[in-house]
Design a protein around this motif. Structure first.
Motif, mmCIF file in Angstrom:
data_model
loop_
_atom_site.group_PDB
_atom_site.id
_atom_site.type_symbol
_atom_site.label_atom_id
_atom_site.label_comp_id
_atom_site.label_asym_id
_atom_site.label_seq_id
_atom_site.Cartn_x
_atom_site.Cartn_y
_atom_site.Cartn_z
ATOM 1 N N HIS A 1 59.650 -101.097 -10.712
ATOM 2 C CA HIS A 1 59.097 -102.262 -11.406
ATOM 3 C C HIS A 1 59.509 -102.325 -12.874
ATOM 4 C CE1 HIS A 1 55.936 -99.137 -11.712
ATOM 5 N NE2 HIS A 1 55.578 -99.690 -12.856
ATOM 6 N N PHE A 2 60.097 -101.270 -13.409
ATOM 7 C CA PHE A 2 60.744 -101.318 -14.723
ATOM 8 C C PHE A 2 62.266 -101.372 -14.579
ATOM 9 C CE2 PHE A 2 56.866 -98.665 -15.750
ATOM 10 C CZ PHE A 2 56.176 -99.691 -16.376
ATOM 11 N N ALA A 3 62.788 -100.586 -13.663
ATOM 12 C CA ALA A 3 64.240 -100.381 -13.558
ATOM 13 C C ALA A 3 64.993 -101.625 -13.161
ATOM 14 C CB ALA A 3 64.536 -99.263 -12.551
ATOM 15 N N THR A 4 64.323 -102.585 -12.513
ATOM 16 C CA THR A 4 65.025 -103.767 -12.000
ATOM 17 C C THR A 4 64.648 -105.046 -12.736
ATOM 18 O OG1 THR A 4 63.319 -104.194 -10.330
ATOM 19 C CG2 THR A 4 65.128 -102.714 -9.706
ATOM 20 N N GLN A 5 64.171 -104.899 -13.970
ATOM 21 C CA GLN A 5 63.800 -106.096 -14.726
ATOM 22 C C GLN A 5 64.621 -106.193 -16.018
ATOM 23 O OE1 GLN A 5 60.118 -108.019 -14.207
ATOM 24 N NE2 GLN A 5 59.087 -106.110 -13.631
ATOM 25 N N ALA A 6 64.390 -107.272 -16.739
ATOM 26 C CA ALA A 6 65.154 -107.563 -17.955
ATOM 27 C C ALA A 6 64.990 -106.447 -18.986
ATOM 28 C CB ALA A 6 64.707 -108.904 -18.540
ATOM 29 N N ALA A 7 65.871 -106.458 -19.985
ATOM 30 C CA ALA A 7 66.022 -105.339 -20.923
ATOM 31 C C ALA A 7 64.715 -104.881 -21.567
ATOM 32 C CB ALA A 7 67.031 -105.718 -22.005
ATOM 33 N N ASP A 8 63.870 -105.813 -21.997
ATOM 34 C CA ASP A 8 62.641 -105.415 -22.704
ATOM 35 C C ASP A 8 61.670 -104.669 -21.787
ATOM 36 O OD1 ASP A 8 63.588 -106.466 -25.039
ATOM 37 O OD2 ASP A 8 62.296 -108.240 -25.042
ATOM 38 N N ILE A 9 61.555 -105.110 -20.533
ATOM 39 C CA ILE A 9 60.659 -104.441 -19.579
ATOM 40 C C ILE A 9 61.253 -103.094 -19.170
ATOM 41 C CG2 ILE A 9 59.527 -104.632 -17.329
ATOM 42 C CD1 ILE A 9 59.651 -107.689 -17.676
ATOM 43 N N PHE A 10 62.553 -103.074 -18.923
ATOM 44 C CA PHE A 10 63.288 -101.847 -18.624
ATOM 45 C C PHE A 10 63.037 -100.809 -19.726
ATOM 46 C CE2 PHE A 10 67.111 -99.235 -18.990
ATOM 47 C CZ PHE A 10 67.483 -98.976 -17.673
ATOM 48 N N ALA A 11 63.173 -101.251 -20.972
ATOM 49 C CA ALA A 11 63.011 -100.353 -22.116
ATOM 50 C C ALA A 11 61.566 -99.896 -22.278
ATOM 51 C CB ALA A 11 63.482 -101.042 -23.392
ATOM 52 N N PHE A 12 60.603 -100.789 -22.031
ATOM 53 C CA PHE A 12 59.190 -100.418 -22.149
ATOM 54 C C PHE A 12 58.881 -99.193 -21.287
ATOM 55 C CE2 PHE A 12 54.971 -100.486 -20.221
ATOM 56 C CZ PHE A 12 54.157 -100.445 -21.341
ATOM 57 N N GLY A 13 59.269 -99.261 -20.002
ATOM 58 C CA GLY A 13 58.975 -98.154 -19.098
ATOM 59 C C GLY A 13 59.694 -96.880 -19.486
ATOM 60 N N ALA A 14 60.971 -97.008 -19.838
ATOM 61 C CA ALA A 14 61.775 -95.825 -20.166
ATOM 62 C C ALA A 14 61.253 -95.113 -21.416
ATOM 63 C CB ALA A 14 63.233 -96.227 -20.357
ATOM 64 N N ILE A 15 60.943 -95.873 -22.456
ATOM 65 C CA ILE A 15 60.458 -95.271 -23.706
ATOM 66 C C ILE A 15 59.072 -94.671 -23.508
ATOM 67 C CG2 ILE A 15 59.781 -95.727 -26.105
ATOM 68 C CD1 ILE A 15 62.830 -95.702 -25.585
ATOM 69 N N LYS A 16 58.233 -95.323 -22.729
ATOM 70 C CA LYS A 16 56.893 -94.807 -22.461
ATOM 71 C C LYS A 16 56.985 -93.428 -21.800
ATOM 72 C CE LYS A 16 52.579 -96.478 -22.780
ATOM 73 N NZ LYS A 16 52.034 -97.125 -23.983
ATOM 74 N N ILE A 17 57.895 -93.289 -20.841
ATOM 75 C CA ILE A 17 58.061 -92.014 -20.130
ATOM 76 C C ILE A 17 58.625 -90.947 -21.064
ATOM 77 C CG2 ILE A 17 59.372 -90.861 -18.293
ATOM 78 C CD1 ILE A 17 59.116 -93.551 -16.724
ATOM 79 N N LEU A 18 59.663 -91.289 -21.814
ATOM 80 C CA LEU A 18 60.269 -90.313 -22.723
ATOM 81 C C LEU A 18 59.274 -89.865 -23.791
ATOM 82 C CD1 LEU A 18 63.878 -91.755 -23.218
ATOM 83 C CD2 LEU A 18 63.195 -89.799 -21.833
#
Length: 382
Positions: A73-90
């Motif tokens: 649900h993060f990996a397959t969406q537009a850049a801002d949503i993609f980045a939200f999930g990735a940065i939250k995890i890191l």
């Protein structure tokens, strides 16, 4: 000790990715590298030509210490949503540096542009003005930034970089963004040097051209040369025709584009022709491809809303250094940590569904193998 984050898709893992890791190790030799990696479906609406478990093995083989999954649900969406999930995890894993490829390789410019997007009230109005003229969002964003700041970026990794920096700021993270200069043109399909784009490698595979000079040997053996989105087109066509009057329930299907889908679905027999038949200047090729993938996977707007801030750490693999680090910080990780699949854990229900769809085009034995990996596999240990 430096804790370095990488955000990636590895479609496929090639010489440029290996260069990226080697540069990090050269600059930060005693660091822990944590990879947040998209699974089997990707940000531009593509399918991964290496499954996520094999991508994990490759990453661990080339000095990554921990691999975690970026949820669908993060990996397959537009850049801002993609980045939200990735940065939250890191951030949850206490990463202090994010190192990403960049076409401009100018962190000051990217930070300046990110600040303009966050702090300048005029930005969103400018974007809306351009989109009202029928311009797609990436172009509208680029034009708005140029109007406000007098400079802009329009290459994919720079646009993603902007989103990473924005999210670092919004989430008040202590992660420091650092760029590495990309050495290949992301749009190029030429195979004229050792490091080439992932696009050129996928095009070479499609045209049955050898890619052995452009992909590390260990990675090469995992590449499935017979997988592409066309393989899923019959499933997509059935899904669209059987739900022809309720397509707008799916994520990314908006602004009436379902009417073009309804008109063209009966006339096309492959993914590329279908995308071209419904494309307008308002919609990028990638946006349409992503939208069709959401239909294929049954990813609805309601589901996207419910999962909007559902962030967790799903560990796909680690080496001994990674295991030691995880043990040190496990009590300090502020979001759920998942290492084993469980039907009672609703966080992974979507992952099970989309990966069953991913597996559906393979022979029976491979399907069973991929389903078993999804439900029974523990993290890969190097």
């Amino acid at each position: 000790m430096e804790i370095i984050g990488i955000i990636c898709e590895y479609n496929p893992f090639h010489n440029g990715h290996l260069y990226h890791i080697k540069q990090i190790k050269k600059k930060f030799p005693n660091s822990i590298i944590i990879l947040v990696m998209s699974g089997n479906f990707l940000e531009r609406g593509e399918v991964s030509i290496i499954n996520k478990w094999d991508k994990t093995k490759i990453a661990l083989n080339y000095d990554v210490n921990i691999v975690v999954e970026l949820p669908f649900h993060f990996a397959t969406q537009a850049a801002d949503i993609f980045a939200f999930g990735a940065i939250k995890i890191l951030d949850a894993l206490h990463v202090n540096k994010l190192i990403f490829g960049s076409e401009c390789n100018d962190i000051r410019l990217l930070t300046k542009l990110a600040n303009a997007q966050i702090e300048n009230d005029e930005f969103e109005n400018k974007v809306k003005e351009y989109m009202d003229k029928g311009i797609n969002y990436p172009t509208a964003m680029s034009k708005a930034l140029n109007d406000i700041v007098g400079s802009t970026v329009n290459s994919p990794n720079d646009i993603l970089g902007l989103s990473y920096i924005k999210e670092i700021k919004k989430q008040k993270s202590n992660i420091k963004p650092i760029t590495i200069k990309r050495t290949s043109n992301y749009k190029s399909i030429e195979l004229n040097k050792k490091i080439v784009s992932a696009l050129s490698i996928r095009e070479a595979i499609k045209n049955k051209i050898s890619i052995e000079n452009f992909v590390p040997k260990y990675s090469l053996k995992f590449i499935d040369t017979d997988i592409n989105m066309d393989k899923y087109f019959p499933l997509l066509k059935y899904k669209i025709i059987s739900e022809i009057d309720c397509l707008d329930q799916y994520q990314s299907v908006d602004e009436g584009i379902e009417n073009r889908i309804k008109k063209q679905i009966y006339l096309c027999n492959n993914m590329e022709d279908f995308i071209k038949s419904i494309k307008t200047k308002r919609y990028t090729y990638n946006k349409i491809q992503r939208m069709l993938m959401h239909i294929l996977c049954g990813f609805t707007k309601d589901e996207a809303t419910k999962l909007k801030e559902s962030v967790y750490v799903r560990i796909l693999g680690f080496d001994e250094m990674g295991k030691k680090y995880l043990n040190e910080i496990k009590k300090e990780i502020p979001i759920p940590v998942v290492s084993n699949y469980s039907t009672s854990n609703g966080l992974l229900n979507l992952e099970f569904r989309v990966n069953a769809i991913y597996a559906s085009i393979f022979d029976y034995q491979k399907q069973c193998e991929l389903i078993e990996l999804e439900t029974k596999s523990k993290p890969i240990i190097k």
